[in-house]
Design a protein around this motif. Structure first.
Motif: not given
Length: 85
Positions: A53-59
């Motif tokens: 989930c954090a990865c999607r936001d970071w991307l």
């Protein structure tokens, strides 16, 4: 233990992370710096990652920037591979 994520979704997350870091995975495979088995293992590791989930936001934030990021999000299961590429 959390179930593995969708193969298709995580394939694209790995592709997006590579792009955000300025890595060309297709070229790396072509040049022999990344073999197809390692590529498949990257997607599998991503499928089991705890920071999706954090990865999607970071991307999403990284994709708005002009320059590649220096390193992957903390907790990325493929950070070391990306750093080598």
């Amino acid at each position: 233990m959390k179930p593995m994520g969708s193969l298709t979704e995580h394939y694209w997350l790995v592709q997006r992370m590579a792009k955000a870091l300025g890595c060309d995975t297709a070229q790396a495979v072509e040049e022999g710096r990344l073999d197809p088995q390692e590529w498949a293992e990257m997607v599998t590791r991503c499928r089991g990652c705890q920071v999706t989930c954090a990865c999607r936001d970071w991307l999403a934030r990284a994709e708005l920037e002009e320059a590649p990021r220096a390193e992957a999000i903390g907790g990325c299961e493929n950070a070391l591979v990306f750093a080598e590429l």
